[in-house]
Design an enzyme around this catalytic site. Structure first.
Site, mmCIF file in Angstrom:
data_model
loop_
_atom_site.group_PDB
_atom_site.id
_atom_site.type_symbol
_atom_site.label_atom_id
_atom_site.label_comp_id
_atom_site.label_asym_id
_atom_site.label_seq_id
_atom_site.Cartn_x
_atom_site.Cartn_y
_atom_site.Cartn_z
ATOM 1 N N THR A 1 1.222 -1.358 0.138
ATOM 2 C CA THR A 1 -0.006 -0.086 -0.281
ATOM 3 C C THR A 1 1.166 1.286 -0.165
ATOM 4 O O THR A 1 1.234 1.479 1.209
ATOM 5 C CB THR A 1 -0.926 -0.159 1.537
ATOM 6 O OG1 THR A 1 -1.697 -1.452 1.466
ATOM 7 C CG2 THR A 1 -1.745 0.996 1.176
ATOM 8 N N LYS B 1 -7.855 0.982 -3.122
ATOM 9 C CA LYS B 1 -7.176 0.620 -1.698
ATOM 10 C C LYS B 1 -7.702 2.115 -0.558
ATOM 11 O O LYS B 1 -7.970 2.211 0.554
ATOM 12 C CB LYS B 1 -6.157 0.518 -1.612
ATOM 13 C CG LYS B 1 -5.674 0.652 -0.617
ATOM 14 C CD LYS B 1 -5.174 -0.950 0.298
ATOM 15 C CE LYS B 1 -4.962 -1.231 1.405
ATOM 16 N NZ LYS B 1 -5.408 -2.511 2.338
ATOM 17 N N LYS C 1 -1.735 4.525 8.792
ATOM 18 C CA LYS C 1 -0.337 5.218 7.392
ATOM 19 C C LYS C 1 -1.692 4.961 6.366
ATOM 20 O O LYS C 1 -1.386 5.979 5.266
ATOM 21 C CB LYS C 1 -0.271 4.087 6.652
ATOM 22 C CG LYS C 1 0.158 3.735 5.591
ATOM 23 C CD LYS C 1 1.013 1.936 5.399
ATOM 24 C CE LYS C 1 1.598 2.115 4.002
ATOM 25 N NZ LYS C 1 2.558 1.054 3.838
HETATM 26 P P1 NAD Z 1 5.989 -5.652 7.240
HETATM 27 O O1 NAD Z 1 6.848 -4.680 7.865
HETATM 28 O O2 NAD Z 1 5.969 -7.363 7.986
HETATM 29 O O3 NAD Z 1 7.027 -6.323 6.305
HETATM 30 C C1 NAD Z 1 7.575 -5.509 4.614
HETATM 31 C C2 NAD Z 1 8.981 -6.535 4.995
HETATM 32 O O4 NAD Z 1 9.641 -5.416 3.580
HETATM 33 C C3 NAD Z 1 9.528 -6.247 6.233
HETATM 34 O O5 NAD Z 1 10.244 -7.285 6.046
HETATM 35 C C4 NAD Z 1 10.670 -5.788 5.948
HETATM 36 O O6 NAD Z 1 12.325 -6.583 6.080
HETATM 37 C C5 NAD Z 1 11.117 -5.553 3.983
HETATM 38 N N1 NAD Z 1 11.855 -4.480 3.633
HETATM 39 C C6 NAD Z 1 11.994 -2.946 3.992
HETATM 40 N N2 NAD Z 1 12.474 -2.932 3.434
HETATM 41 C C7 NAD Z 1 13.030 -3.441 2.387
HETATM 42 C C8 NAD Z 1 13.830 -3.295 1.103
HETATM 43 N N3 NAD Z 1 14.988 -2.159 0.640
HETATM 44 N N4 NAD Z 1 14.032 -4.671 0.213
HETATM 45 C C9 NAD Z 1 13.422 -5.871 0.849
HETATM 46 N N5 NAD Z 1 12.578 -5.536 2.039
HETATM 47 C C10 NAD Z 1 12.921 -5.282 2.181
HETATM 48 O O7 NAD Z 1 4.136 -5.268 6.641
HETATM 49 P P2 NAD Z 1 2.947 -6.274 6.347
HETATM 50 O O8 NAD Z 1 2.384 -6.484 6.724
HETATM 51 O O9 NAD Z 1 4.060 -7.279 5.312
HETATM 52 O O10 NAD Z 1 2.761 -4.694 5.072
HETATM 53 C C11 NAD Z 1 3.652 -5.090 4.049
HETATM 54 C C12 NAD Z 1 2.368 -4.078 2.852
HETATM 55 O O11 NAD Z 1 1.038 -4.658 2.511
HETATM 56 C C13 NAD Z 1 2.523 -2.247 3.193
HETATM 57 O O12 NAD Z 1 2.610 -0.715 2.226
HETATM 58 C C14 NAD Z 1 1.089 -2.333 4.279
HETATM 59 O O13 NAD Z 1 0.595 -1.145 4.194
HETATM 60 C C15 NAD Z 1 0.295 -3.077 3.061
HETATM 61 N N6 NAD Z 1 -0.612 -4.271 3.633
HETATM 62 C C16 NAD Z 1 -0.482 -5.142 4.966
HETATM 63 C C17 NAD Z 1 -1.918 -5.765 5.666
HETATM 64 C C18 NAD Z 1 -1.498 -5.932 7.036
HETATM 65 O O14 NAD Z 1 -2.511 -7.078 7.763
HETATM 66 N N7 NAD Z 1 -0.242 -6.182 7.720
HETATM 67 C C19 NAD Z 1 -3.322 -5.272 5.266
HETATM 68 C C20 NAD Z 1 -3.239 -5.079 3.993
HETATM 69 C C21 NAD Z 1 -2.460 -4.351 3.308
#
Ligand code: NAD
Length: 286
Positions: free
Chosen positions: A87, A158, A233
């Site tokens: 997102t 979204k 966010k």
């Molecule tokens: P998260 O923080 O668990 O995962 C993100 C991952 O990206 C982490 O493991 C981090 O180490 C990795 N990362 C950061 N910088 C990086 C880079 N330069 N190269 C490679 N890896 C890198 O977050 P999440 O909950 O998995 O969410 C991911 C996305 O999905 C976000 O944009 C969030 O807004 C969206 N989202 C999350 C949810 C939820 O319920 N968690 C629901 C819908 C959407």
């Protein structure tokens, strides 16, 4: 199909695992060094993207997406499809698409449970030919995908959805806190509202009052679910987009302010976004 998957966090780890379980060759990378069953580990984003027919990113924000895109686009093979499921702000999605036209912005709804179970909803923006490549992969990681329009349309869908969700959750919680003060039983309030014109997903499917309605994070001491800081966010992304295009979103703006107070000045960090109900109950006692 050979798939590079970058960002193996709470969501991406499950999504990559589901693609590998379905028989795809998945090469993953995460800066945190995460390992996922069935997913080969690369040493960098470029390592995951090298030779891939599809690259999927699932990253925290638009800035990180842009930096990963800058690293991998120069080495993507011709015809490779770049699918970003994070997102992020609409401008970042469009910037990636202008550098690599065979791109899809495809944020998801359904949370960590949906990512684990392969039941996410994907809302996608980008050219038809890119969506056609991505759609069978959405079918593995999710249960529904909607092609919303050109690049950025997925992110637009979204943030509009989550702006509605944030505002309705706040007002649902306010209404319960008011009902308490008026001496109205919470179960009776649910029975009426869930079948009357005040019904919503927040009330009917994710009721913020413990012990009322279907099971929800309220029944688990407001453990997320969908964390308040993630709602913040998304509400900020909605405000950023509204300012960019000059849209009037007064309730969305106020919802962002309420979640900002809750997460940044109070004890909302790490709690489910429906924990606005105990917050309003406490405020009312002051
Ligand atoms: P998260 O923080 O668990 O995962 C993100 C991952 O990206 C982490 O493991 C981090 O180490 C990795 N990362 C950061 N910088 C990086 C880079 N330069 N190269 C490679 N890896 C890198 O977050 P999440 O909950 O998995 O969410 C991911 C996305 O999905 C976000 O944009 C969030 O807004 C969206 N989202 C999350 C949810 C939820 O319920 N968690 C629901 C819908 C959407």
């Amino acid at each position: 199909m050979k798939i590079g998957f970058i960002g193996l966090g709470n969501m991406g780890g499950h999504m990559a695992r589901n693609l590998a379980s379905a028989g795809h060759e998945v090469v993953g990378f995460d800066v945190a060094g995460v390992e996922i069953d069935g997913v080969q580990k690369a040493g960098s984003s470029a390592g995951a993207a090298q030779g891939a027919e599809v690259v999927i990113t699932m990253l925290p924000n638009g800035e990180i997406l842009r930096s990963v895109a800058a690293e991998i686009i120069p080495i993507l093979q011709p015809g490779a499809c770049f699918i970003d499921c994070s997102t992020v702000d609409v401008e970042s999605a469009r910037a990636v698409a202008s550098d690599w036209p065979l791109s899809v912005d495809a944020p998801v709804s359904g949370g960590i449970g949906g990512a684990d179970a392969g039941t996410l909803t994907f809302m996608a923006g980008g050219p038809e030919e890119a969506f056609a490549i991505a759609a069978p992969l959405f079918d593995i990681m999710g249960q529904k995908s909607v092609h919303c329009g050109e690049s950025g349309a997925g992110q637009a869908a979204k943030i509009c959805n989550n702006m509605i969700l944030g505002a309705t959750m706040i007002v649902t919680c306010e209404a319960f806190a008011l009902a308490d003060k008026l001496g109205l039983d919470r179960q009776k309030m649910f029975d009426v509202v869930s079948t009357s014109s005040g019904y919503s997903w927040s009330m009917n499917a994710y009721c913020p009052a413990p012990g009322i309605g279907p099971e929800s994070p309220a029944d688990n001491n407001y453990q997320p679910g969908f964390a308040a800081e993630l709602m913040l966010k998304d509400l900020r992304l909605a405000q950023q987009a509204a300012k960019a295009v000059g849209a009037a979103t007064p309730l969305g703006e106020h919802a962002a302010l309420e979640y900002a107070k809750f997460v940044e000045n109070e004890d909302g960090q790490g709690k489910d976004f429906s924990a606005m109900l105990p917050r309003f109950s406490k405020m009312g006692q002051a």
